[in-house]
Enzyme design. Structure first.
Site, PDB file in Angstrom:
ATOM      1  N   ASP A  29      51.145  49.941  16.229  1.00 25.70           N
ATOM      2  CA  ASP A  29      50.067  50.047  17.214  1.00 25.70           C
ATOM      3  C   ASP A  29      49.348  48.701  17.268  1.00 25.70           C
ATOM      4  O   ASP A  29      48.784  48.248  16.272  1.00 25.70           O
ATOM      5  CB  ASP A  29      49.110  51.167  16.791  1.00 25.70           C
ATOM      6  N   ASP A  40      45.733  47.796  24.467  1.00 26.40           N
ATOM      7  CA  ASP A  40      46.048  48.640  23.310  1.00 26.40           C
ATOM      8  C   ASP A  40      47.396  49.291  23.601  1.00 26.40           C
ATOM      9  O   ASP A  40      47.567  49.921  24.642  1.00 26.40           O
ATOM     10  CB  ASP A  40      44.928  49.692  23.188  1.00 26.40           C
ATOM     11  N   HIS A 100      42.075  57.287  25.436  1.00 31.22           N
ATOM     12  CA  HIS A 100      40.648  56.953  25.530  1.00 31.22           C
ATOM     13  C   HIS A 100      40.396  55.959  26.647  1.00 31.22           C
ATOM     14  O   HIS A 100      41.302  55.213  27.042  1.00 31.22           O
ATOM     15  CB  HIS A 100      40.179  56.356  24.194  1.00 31.22           C
ATOM     16  N   HIS A 108      37.290  52.013  22.080  1.00 32.23           N
ATOM     17  CA  HIS A 108      37.220  53.443  22.376  1.00 32.23           C
ATOM     18  C   HIS A 108      35.959  53.744  23.171  1.00 32.23           C
ATOM     19  O   HIS A 108      34.870  53.825  22.614  1.00 32.23           O
ATOM     20  CB  HIS A 108      37.271  54.276  21.087  1.00 32.23           C
ATOM     21  N   GLU A 134      48.023  57.854  24.848  1.00 29.85           N
ATOM     22  CA  GLU A 134      48.850  57.703  23.645  1.00 29.85           C
ATOM     23  C   GLU A 134      49.207  59.035  23.002  1.00 29.85           C
ATOM     24  O   GLU A 134      48.546  59.478  22.078  1.00 29.85           O
ATOM     25  CB  GLU A 134      48.178  56.784  22.616  1.00 29.85           C
ATOM     26  N   GLU A 229      52.188  54.285  23.469  1.00 27.36           N
ATOM     27  CA  GLU A 229      50.887  54.015  24.085  1.00 27.36           C
ATOM     28  C   GLU A 229      50.943  52.854  25.068  1.00 27.36           C
ATOM     29  O   GLU A 229      51.606  51.852  24.817  1.00 27.36           O
ATOM     30  CB  GLU A 229      49.842  53.678  23.005  1.00 27.36           C
TER      31      GLU A 229
HETATM   32 MN    MN Z   1      44.557  53.508  21.505  1.00 27.35          MN
END
Ligand code: MN
Length: 244
Positions: A29, A40, A100, A108, A134, A229
């Protein structure tokens, strides 16, 4: 305990000697930013074909979820899509890990995007806003969720604190300067302070609640977890993915 069931929020410490065992399902990640504009993204690497489907399922669920995104579409559509894809594989989503919204210098934001169906209103996708979807995927059986494991080596500034210890203070100032409101790992500060000192001072700052250390998250039933993600901007035409 091995990396298969670690779903999120774990990063190696300096000098870590843990190895990744055979047949592992490794979630990678990555987050980065350009002047506070955040990307992200995550992929899962399966070291044997044993878990290939688990990886594909997360990717397909993400892809399908991205297709429904448009201004005005309820956030809850994502969970419906993800569940539909995963049912075909006889898998399920981890219920308490969500996508998010993303804001300037804020990884976030206020909006959570569940990967399971929920019966309450979570608002709608808004044009011009940035989000990450994600799905985390595991085997069927009893409902899946993650629980806290040990401290995961990922930190974030908790609140401004009056740090008296000069060494800890200089580190805290540097952390605020470099990372502001974004998460970071200890090894990113090795150029600033030798590893042993660094670790001691980070622990001090955690104790003072100047820093928060995220716990690593593991699947409650010890089942392997995969993840996919992407980050995207919502445009008139749908999701414009920024991490591809
Ligand atoms: Mn994330």
């Amino acid at each position: 305990m091995d990396v298969n069931e670690v779903a999120a929020h774990y990063t190696p410490t300096i000098g870590e000697e843990t190895t990744i065992p055979e047949d592992s399902v490794v979630k990678i990640d990555l987050g980065t930013h350009y002047n506070g504009l955040i990307a992200d993204s995550a992929v899962t690497v399966s070291l044997s074909d044993k878990y290939d489907d688990l990886v594909y399922a997360a990717e397909e669920a993400l892809e399908e979820a991205l297709k429904v995104v448009a201004p005005g579409v309820p956030i809850t559509e994502v969970g419906k899509r993800v569940e539909r894809v995963l049912k075909n594989y006889n898998y399920q989503a981890v219920s308490n890990l969500t996508g998010h919204s993303i804001e300037y210098f804020e990884l976030h934001g206020d909006v959570s995007i569940p990967n399971v169906q929920v019966n309450w209103d979570l608002g709608k996708f808004e044009e011009g806003k940035v989000y990450a979807i994600e799905p985390f995927v595991t085997f069927e059986g009893r409902p899946s969720k993650v629980v806290d494991w040990k401290p995961g080596g990922i930190y974030i500034v908790n609140k401004p604190r009056n740090v008296k210890d000069p060494e800890a203070k200089s580190l805290f100032d540097e952390i605020n300067r470099r990372f502001r409101t974004l998460p970071f790992a200890e090894r990113w500060l090795q150029d600033f302070m030798p590893a042993d000192k660094l670790h001691l001072n980070i622990e001090k700052l955690v104790k003072l609640k100047a820093l928060y250390e995220y716990p690593a998250l593991i699947e409650v039933g010890g089942r392997p977890v995969s993840q996919a993600e992407h980050t995207f901007v919502v445009t008139k035409d749908g999701a414009l993915v920024t991490t591809q």
